[in-house]
Structures are given as structure tokens and as C-alpha cells.
Design an enzyme around this catalytic site. Structure first.
Site, PDB file in Angstrom:
ATOM      1  N   SER A  43     -33.019 -70.227 -16.294  1.00  0.00           N
ATOM      2  CA  SER A  43     -33.715 -71.134 -15.380  1.00  0.00           C
ATOM      3  C   SER A  43     -33.707 -70.653 -13.937  1.00  0.00           C
ATOM      4  O   SER A  43     -34.551 -71.087 -13.152  1.00  0.00           O
ATOM      5  CB  SER A  43     -33.086 -72.530 -15.445  1.00  0.00           C
ATOM      6  N   GLU A 103     -38.262 -82.228 -11.180  1.00  0.00           N
ATOM      7  CA  GLU A 103     -37.761 -81.611 -12.408  1.00  0.00           C
ATOM      8  C   GLU A 103     -37.135 -82.625 -13.361  1.00  0.00           C
ATOM      9  O   GLU A 103     -36.259 -83.400 -12.967  1.00  0.00           O
ATOM     10  CB  GLU A 103     -36.702 -80.557 -12.080  1.00  0.00           C
ATOM     11  N   ASP A 127     -28.375 -77.071  -8.932  1.00  0.00           N
ATOM     12  CA  ASP A 127     -28.743 -76.380 -10.162  1.00  0.00           C
ATOM     13  C   ASP A 127     -29.936 -75.464  -9.902  1.00  0.00           C
ATOM     14  O   ASP A 127     -30.646 -75.591  -8.900  1.00  0.00           O
ATOM     15  CB  ASP A 127     -29.064 -77.395 -11.253  1.00  0.00           C
ATOM     16  N   HIS A 176     -39.243 -72.129 -18.922  1.00  0.00           N
ATOM     17  CA  HIS A 176     -38.986 -71.353 -20.148  1.00  0.00           C
ATOM     18  C   HIS A 176     -39.045 -72.329 -21.309  1.00  0.00           C
ATOM     19  O   HIS A 176     -39.300 -73.522 -21.113  1.00  0.00           O
ATOM     20  CB  HIS A 176     -37.608 -70.668 -20.092  1.00  0.00           C
ATOM     21  N   HIS A 231     -32.274 -70.220 -25.008  1.00  0.00           N
ATOM     22  CA  HIS A 231     -33.698 -70.166 -24.711  1.00  0.00           C
ATOM     23  C   HIS A 231     -34.433 -69.246 -25.681  1.00  0.00           C
ATOM     24  O   HIS A 231     -33.827 -68.417 -26.354  1.00  0.00           O
ATOM     25  CB  HIS A 231     -33.915 -69.666 -23.282  1.00  0.00           C
TER      26      HIS A 231
END
Length: 671
Positions: free
Chosen positions: A225, A439, A284, A490, A610
Site C-alpha cells: 500500500s 480511504e 498508515d 492494489h 496482496h
């Protein structure tokens, strides 16, 4: 002075030794012993600020050992535009030649070397040219010459981007880890269908334009990320865990060559304001990469300091922080060993005239005229399913945003934060406009935990937030001047492949017999999540009316540890594995009554990971047609930049804070 340059890089380097395996890399962006960062294939917005780092490596041992471990300290760097005669790099930019830096580092060439604890040592000679910009579209070739007859070349491209501004504002919604398959599953459980036809639609379904973006990182086809967000925000690929920089080999996380981000360019060129909203820590990767420059996403405290104060260790764009910053991660704000230098960051925001709020009630009471910081709990914000259905899970978390040991119970949702952010930014934007990133972080975080219901709940919350934001913009008369985008950074390898009769599955004693409960094709039936039952959640339309149907979706991911599945909703957040020694095994308390699904990952992996998949891009607004088709993640930055008219030429005086693009640097820390 090289005043008209355009950068996109081609590092076609001479290899002096065979490169080892790809699990580990000496320096991912540097396959040869000469490194040019930004590397080959780099793209630039006209006027975008960047640094150049060049390194010469001399491996002491291992398969690449060369030059007796002595790096060439007399290397040369040149740049040439579109086949013109090369010029000395410093002369071309009208800057002083930077001081030579030297250091060493070590790495493992492959898993065998790591098992035997036999690192390879590399000595380095390097220079860094700081705060540069290229203005004229075209192709440039940067050449690093070293060891008498070796060269590394990088072709850079300055894109020809229209300077005409088409939108005043941009809102970028990011469903972290969100894929088309997840959107499809969320639609299935949140919207009723009759005879195969949905009776209501997700708001994303109404967007007039949809495209797809590829998510590869600079040196790995599976991204994280940090560098994926950085690609969206800067137009430059980076390495896993890095943001706003190209990773070099030095020990310092904050001296790597930087590239300017969308909010930094927007602030410098148009004096526009920006904001970020997230259900994760504000430190983050996705929110903090808007302003962050570090090779490690885990430099939480320092990255929050950069968000407020900008880059301070080198001269750089003087972005003075967001106008709106809403999310979680209070441990980076109250004074403790996780805040920047142990300082009270709440106080620092307040000293810069931010209203500071720590609960939903105070958030909703905020006026529209002042900047605002809202931090609502320690850690990540509890997910939609726990805030709205299984609310007992909020108790005992000891996540008080002020740093106490109490529970944060008066929590906002993503819609609360996003709509308040729009109210403030829309009120404060003036003629300059605003950029807002929103987000839904736990789509990704719950997919990692294989807690699919919680992930899909947060995805439905994102869609509900998009719906409310568009309605609010329309009411305020700002919809027509705002470009709205919905995408992901992603994906995960998730899909639904049928239904599961949870009662039959639990009643069977044999693991293979339990698998008879999985219905596929005709036996998958219809969704029961929107069927009326004697249960009332009070969550309104566009969410499931029943989170505990007998026939649940049978879903999973392609990459996971050993797990047990019973397909029922987890009434508390899921912990699918337990650690024994150095490896992870099925958690005996998870999904009781289900059957074990053998893992597809290394035993050292505790959760899912991912995947390679392309992710969707939805567009609505004055620049929507730019986002059709399939393109790279970095193209999002250039399309937004074109929409906002961020490309500049040197004559505009917008090439830097002082109107010039001169390199500057602090004294090197290396010897």
C-alpha cells in the site's frame, strides 16, 4: 543552466557480474553496479520537483565481487535531451557539484545465503543532486560513467500534459485492496435481486466512466500500500514499503531521492488546499503517502510530522499541512514513545489553528471555516460491522484517543468524516480549489485477516459514503466543478464461488462430508442477505438486512495460510491462525465446526497477502473521459494533474518555492 528538461528514464546498464536470484535484490532499481535514481523509464510532470541520486557499487564478496571492493569515486554524470550533446549534470541545472558520499551495506543474495548467514558486503560512492525540475516535454538520457568503461543510462520522459485546468476540485476515494470481485460480492449481499435483476444499484455502478489500472511496483509485480499509493500520488514507481522516494542504499530512511506528490504540486502551483480521511491510522501508508517521503512506511511519527510541517531535512516544497485530517492512530498524536520525538502532536496542530476533535459528536458540531484535525481512537478505526451490528466488540479495546485506557465508543463512520471534510474544504477553497483523499482502509485489512464479511461491510460503507458525498456536492453547487474518482491501490485474490449451507456443514462430522455443504452453479441459489428476517440492525438501505443467513456466500482468496472455514459471519474480529514456534497454524478457536483449507503460503505467513490483479477506476466529473481504458497506476497522477492544470513551464515562475530549481542539500551523514 539546463532550463528546459524533460525526464523519463532508461537505465540500460552494463552488468559486470551475473545478478543473483530475485527473492532479494542488491538494490531493486539498480541491476548494475552503477545506479541512477530516478531510474530508467521514470516519467515526470513538467515542473515537478525531484532529486537525483547516483551510486557506484563495489561488491566485496559474493557472486558480484568486483574492483577489489573499491568503488570508483571519480564517476561522471551527464544529461542530454532528445539526442542532443550530453552536458555535465550539475552544469546543465546550474547547481554546484555535490559532495561525494561513501558508505557500505550488506545483503543476502538468496535464501541459501540467508540460511547460511553469509551476507554480501558492498562499498558505495555516491552523490545527490537536490530539488531539481524539468519543464520541457521530451526524452532525456542521463548517463553515469564509472570504472573507465562502464556506463548506466536512464531515459527519462517529461510528459506533454495540457496546462488547461478543467476542474477546481478532486476527490479521490480509495478502497484499499478493493477489486472488481469484491464490489460484485458487496453488491450481492447489500442489494436485493429478483429473478437475477438487482432492484437497486451501488453508487459506483452509476459512474459514467470505468477504467482499470495496473499495480506493479518498481521492482516487484506484487505491490504494497505504500509504494502503490505513492505511484498514484506522485507518478513515480517505488519499492515495497517506500513512499515519495526512490530507495537508495544508504542507511538513512530520509535522504533517499524524493519526488514531489500531488498535494505538494497542487499547493505550490495553485495554492490549493488538501485533506485526507481514513479509517486507518493517519500515519498508515495510504493517507500519509500524500505528503510522506521515506523508504519505510513504518516511520510513523516522522511521517506525521512531515504531513504537518513538510520536509525539513532538505529544502523542498513548503506545503504547510492539510486543512482537514480525519482518521485514527492517536498513538502518533498524544505524547508518548510513538509520537514524533515524544511530542504532543495534538498541541502542534492546535498551534497551527486547527480545531481538534476526538469523537463523533464533536466532529458533527465542527464549523466550516477553520482547519480541523479529528483523531478518534488508537489503532485503526473499528470496522463498520462492529460499529453498527456487533457493537459489543467496541468494549474493552482501551483505545481512548487522548491516550487513556478507556474505550472509544463515540466513533464516526467514513461517511461522517468524509462529508464533514467536504463541507470544510468546500467552504475554505476559494478560487484555488481542494484535493481530498478518502480511504476505506479496512477493506484491505479485513481481507488480510480473511474476514470477508467485515471487508465487504466496509466496502458497502465506502459506497454509501460516495453516494452521500455526491449528494452533498450537488446541494452545495460544487458537483460540476469536482472530479470524483474511485479506485484501489492494489487487490487481493478474492472471489465468491457459490453458497454454503452453514447448518448442514456444522452438522457433519467428517471434513469431506462438510464440503458437500458448498453449493455451486445451480445449487448456489440466491442471496439470502437481503431477505427479511426477524432482525433489525437499523443500518438503512444498501446494507444487508441479515448478516447471519443459513445460506452464506462461499468465498475465499487464492493466497492464504492454513485456515478453517465455516462461512458464517464472525461475530468478533477474526484471528484465523495461531503461532507455534516460528510458524502459523489453524487457530483452533476460529470457525469452529468448519473444515480445514490447506494453505498456499509459507508457514511463516499469518494472514492473506496482496495479488497481481488490475483494479477498477471509476470516474465522474469534468475530466472523466481521461480515465477510460487500461493504464498504469502512475497514470492516475498525470491524469489528475492534467485535470487540475498542474503542469508548468519555467517562465511561469512556479518551478519551485523561490521560482528556481536549484539543488540544495544538507551535509552528508556518511563517511
Amino acid at each position: 543552466m539546463f532550463s528546459k528538461l524533460s525526464i523519463a528514464a532508461t537505465t540500460l546498464a552494463a552488468l559486470s557480474a551475473p545478478v543473483a536470484g530475485q527473492t532479494y535484490q542488491r538494490l531493486g532499481s539498480c541491476p548494475s553496479l552503477g545506479c541512477v535514481l530516478p531510474p530508467d523509464q521514470a516519467d515526470f510532470l513538467p515542473g515537478q520537483l525531484f532529486d537525483l541520486r547516483v551510486e557506484v557499487h563495489a561488491p566485496v564478496n559474493g557472486s558480484e565481487a568486483a574492483h577489489d571492493g573499491k568503488p570508483d569515486e571519480k564517476f561522471k554524470v551527464t544529461i542530454a535531451k532528445d539526442g542532443e550533446k550530453p552536458r555535465d549534470f550539475a552544469d546543465a541545472f546550474g547547481v554546484d557539484e555535490p559532495k561525494l558520499e561513501k558508505w557500505d551495506f550488506s545483503w543476502y543474495e538468496d535464501l541459501f545465503a540467508e540460511d547460511e548467514d553469509k551476507p554480501s558486503v558492498v562499498n558505495v560512492a555516491a552523490k545527490a543532486y537536490r530539488k531539481l525540475a524539468l519543464y520541457e516535454p521530451g526524452t532525456y538520457t542521463v548517463t553515469l560513467s564509472y570504472y573507465d568503461n562502464e556506463t548506466t543510462t536512464a531515459e527519462w520522459t517529461v510528459r506533454d500534459v495540457s496546462k488547461e485546468r478543467k476542474a477546481k476540485n478532486v476527490i479521490l476515494f480509495i478502497g484499499d485492496g478493493m477489486t472488481t470481485n469484491m464490489i460484485t460480492a458487496a453488491r450481492l449481499i447489500g442489494h436485493k435481486a429478483i429473478n437475477g435483476k438487482y432492484q437497486s444499484r451501488m453508487k459506483m455502478d452509476e459512474f459514467p466512466v470505468i477504467g482499470h489500472q495496473m499495480t506493479h511496483s518498481l521492482d516487484s509485480y506484487i505491490t504494497d500500500s505504500a509504494n502503490s499509493a505513492s505511484a498514484l500520488y506522485s507518478g513515480h514507481k517505488s519499492s515495497v514499503n517506500a513512499m515519495g522516494v526512490y530507495v537508495d542504499s544508504s542507511a538513512d530512511h530520509f535522504d533517499d531521492p524524493k519526488v514531489e506528490t500531488i498535494v505538494e504540486v497542487f499547493k505550490r502551483v495553485h495554492k490549493g488546499i488538501w485533506g485526507a480521511v481514513s479509517t486507518a491510522l493517519l500515519a498508515d501508508a495510504t493517507p500519509v503517502a500524500l505528503s510522506g517521503h521515506s523508504r519505510s512506511r513504518y516511520d510513523y511519527g516522522s511521517l506525521i510530522d512531515q504531513a504537518l510541517n513538510g520536509v525539513t531535512n532538505f529544502t523542498w516544497t513548503k506545503q504547510t499541512g492539510p486543512d482537514v485530517y480525519f482518521g485514527a492512530g492517536a498513538e502518533q498524536f498524544f505524547p508518548n514513545d510513538q509520537s514524533y520525538q515524544g511530542k504532543d502532536i495534538y498541541e502542534q496542530f492546535a498551534d497551527k489553528d486547527f480545531q481538534v476533535v476526538m469523537n463523533r459528536t464533536s466532529l458533527l458540531e465542527l464549523g466550516e471555516d477553520d482547519k480541523a484535525l479529528g483523531v478518534f481512537c488508537q489503532g485503526n478505526l473499528p470496522v463498520w460491522l462492529d460499529r453498527n451490528v456487533y457493537t459489543d466488540n467496541l468494549k474493552g479495546l482501551e483505545n481512548d484517543p487522548a491516550g487513556g485506557d478507556g474505550d472509544a465508543l463515540d466513533l464516526p463512520g467514513l461517511k461522517d468524516m468524509a462529508t464533514k471534510a467536504v463541507e470544510i474544504l468546500d467552504s475554505r477553497k476559494g478560487e484555488e480549489g481542494f484535493f481530498l483523499m478518502v480511504e476505506a482502509a479496512s477493506v484491505d485489512k479485513q481481507m488480510h485477516a480473511l474476514d470477508y464479511d467485515r471487508a465487504l461491510g466496509d466496502l458497502l460503507e465506502l459506497d454509501d459514503t460516495i453516494r452521500a458525498t455526491i449528494k452533498l456536492l450537488e446541494e452545495r453547487g460544487s458537483l460540476e466543478e469536482t472530479q470524483i474518482l474511485v479506485t484501489a491501490d492494489h487487490g487481493h485474490g478474492f472471489d465468491v464461488y457459490g453458497s454454503a449451507d452453514t447448518e448442514y456443514l456444522e452438522a457433519q462430522d467428517d471434513e469431506r462430508a462438510k464440503r458437500r455443504a458448498i453449493g455451486t452453479y445451480a445449487n448456489s441459489g440466491e442471496s439470502q442477505y437481503t431477505q427479511p428476517r426477524n432482525v433489525k440492525y437499523g443500518t438503512g438501505a444498501n446494507f444487508p438486512t441479515d448478516w447471519e443467513p443459513r445460506y452464506a456466500i462461499a468465498a475465499g482468496v487464492g493466497a492464504h495460510p492454513d485456515v478453517r472455514e465455516n462461512y458464517k459471519v464472525h461475530k468478533s474480529p477474526r484471528s484465523p491462525t495461531t503461532k507455534i514456534g516460528d510458524e502459523y497454524y489453524v487457530n483452533p478457536k476460529d470457525a469452529e465446526g468448519g473444515f480445514v483449507v490447506n494453505g498456499t503460503l509459507a508457514p511463516s505467513e499469518a494472514v492473506g497477502v496482496h495479488s497481481l490483479t488490475d483494479v477498477p477506476v471509476y470516474a465522474w466529473g469534468p475530466c472523466q473521459d481521461l480515465f477510460q481504458g487500461t493504464f498504469n497506476n502512475i497514470d492516475i497522477f498525470y491524469k489528475i494533474s492534467e485535470c487540475l492544470g498542474l503542469a508548468v513551464d519555467e517562465e511561469s515562475g512556479d518551478g519551485g518555492d523561490d521560482g528556481e530549481c536549484k539543488a540544495s542539500r544538507r551535509k552528508g551523514k556518511h563517511n
